[in-house]
Design a protein around this motif. Structure first.
Motif, PDB file in Angstrom:
ATOM      1  N   TRP A 110       3.112 -26.954  -8.209  1.00  0.00           N
ATOM      2  CA  TRP A 110       3.973 -27.482  -9.260  1.00  0.00           C
ATOM      3  C   TRP A 110       3.665 -27.445 -10.724  1.00  0.00           C
ATOM      4  CZ3 TRP A 110       2.748 -32.571  -5.942  1.00  0.00           C
ATOM      5  CH2 TRP A 110       3.414 -32.706  -4.794  1.00  0.00           C
ATOM      6  N   ARG A 177       9.418 -32.300 -10.665  1.00  0.00           N
ATOM      7  CA  ARG A 177       8.537 -33.387 -10.584  1.00  0.00           C
ATOM      8  C   ARG A 177       8.713 -34.469 -11.467  1.00  0.00           C
ATOM      9  NH1 ARG A 177       7.018 -33.580  -5.504  1.00  0.00           N
ATOM     10  NH2 ARG A 177       5.557 -35.236  -6.387  1.00  0.00           N
ATOM     11  N   HIS A 181       9.168 -39.940  -7.668  1.00  0.00           N
ATOM     12  CA  HIS A 181       8.814 -39.331  -6.456  1.00  0.00           C
ATOM     13  C   HIS A 181       9.362 -39.952  -5.076  1.00  0.00           C
ATOM     14  CE1 HIS A 181       6.327 -37.417  -3.568  1.00  0.00           C
ATOM     15  NE2 HIS A 181       5.645 -38.417  -3.161  1.00  0.00           N
TER      16      HIS A 181
END
Length: 201
Positions: A110, A177, A181
């Motif tokens: 990420w 991201r 979430h």
């Protein structure tokens, strides 16, 4: 435009083991399903969705990975919808050399995503995931416009759905991201922004 929603699979055996299972082999397609807790999570999600108006007119579309298929089947039954349709474009992102390794590898992947850096190690690039997800979203939009109750639920995996949420918000998919979430068995409406036909910027 009709409503498109995303649903992350319930807790899987791989989640509990803390391992990445992302490549389309026997493990992903057949063996790694939901835990008892994962099934309970999906049952609860389906009950809440039914109370919110999801019903037999809802179309459920799923990744062909076992944990997503099982989630889709439990969810569809819970809202009284028909059998889920399978779309391989919703498969988990391929994590290459990290497959069957610890989930701690996600953080480094990420970080490189956010930097728009080359991944290496046969990790599927964000642009590749975003391109197939964008195609799946366009197909879902067509279903939602087709008089089927104007609700489509896409059942898939963490990275794939985070990227879908970024696309739905009109954001660069490398910023996936930055989207709140999705937890296991979370249902969320997708935003109405979409990339142009022919690719993802």
């Amino acid at each position: 435009m009709g409503e498109v929603h995303v649903l992350r699979h319930g807790e899987s055996t791989a989640n509990v083991e803390g391992v990445i299972v992302s490549l389309p082999g026997a493990r992903a397609l057949q063996e790694v399903g939901l835990t008892a807790r994962g099934r309970a999570q999906v049952h609860e999600c389906a009950e809440e969705a039914r109370a919110a108006g999801f019903d037999a007119a809802t179309i459920v579309v799923t990744s062909d990975f076992a944990r997503a298929r099982e989630t889709a089947e439990v969810f569809a039954a819970g809202i009284g919808a028909g059998a889920p349709r399978v779309d391989e474009r919703l498969r988990e992102r391929g994590f290459g050399v990290h497959d069957e390794g610890p989930t701690t590898a996600y953080e480094s992947v990420w970080a490189l995503d956010a930097e728009r850096a080359e991944q290496g190690g046969s990790v599927e690039p964000v642009a590749s995931v975003a391109a197939r997800v964008a195609e799946a979203l366009r197909a879902a939009d067509e279903l939602a416009r087709g008089g089927y109750g104007h609700r489509v639920v896409l059942v898939a995996h963490g990275d794939v759905l985070q990227i879908a949420l970024a696309l739905g918000a009109g954001r660069d998919p490398h910023e996936h991201r930055d989207q709140p979430h999705l937890v296991n068995a979370e249902l969320r409406r997708l935003g109405d922004a979409r990339p142009p036909v022919g690719g993802v910027a």
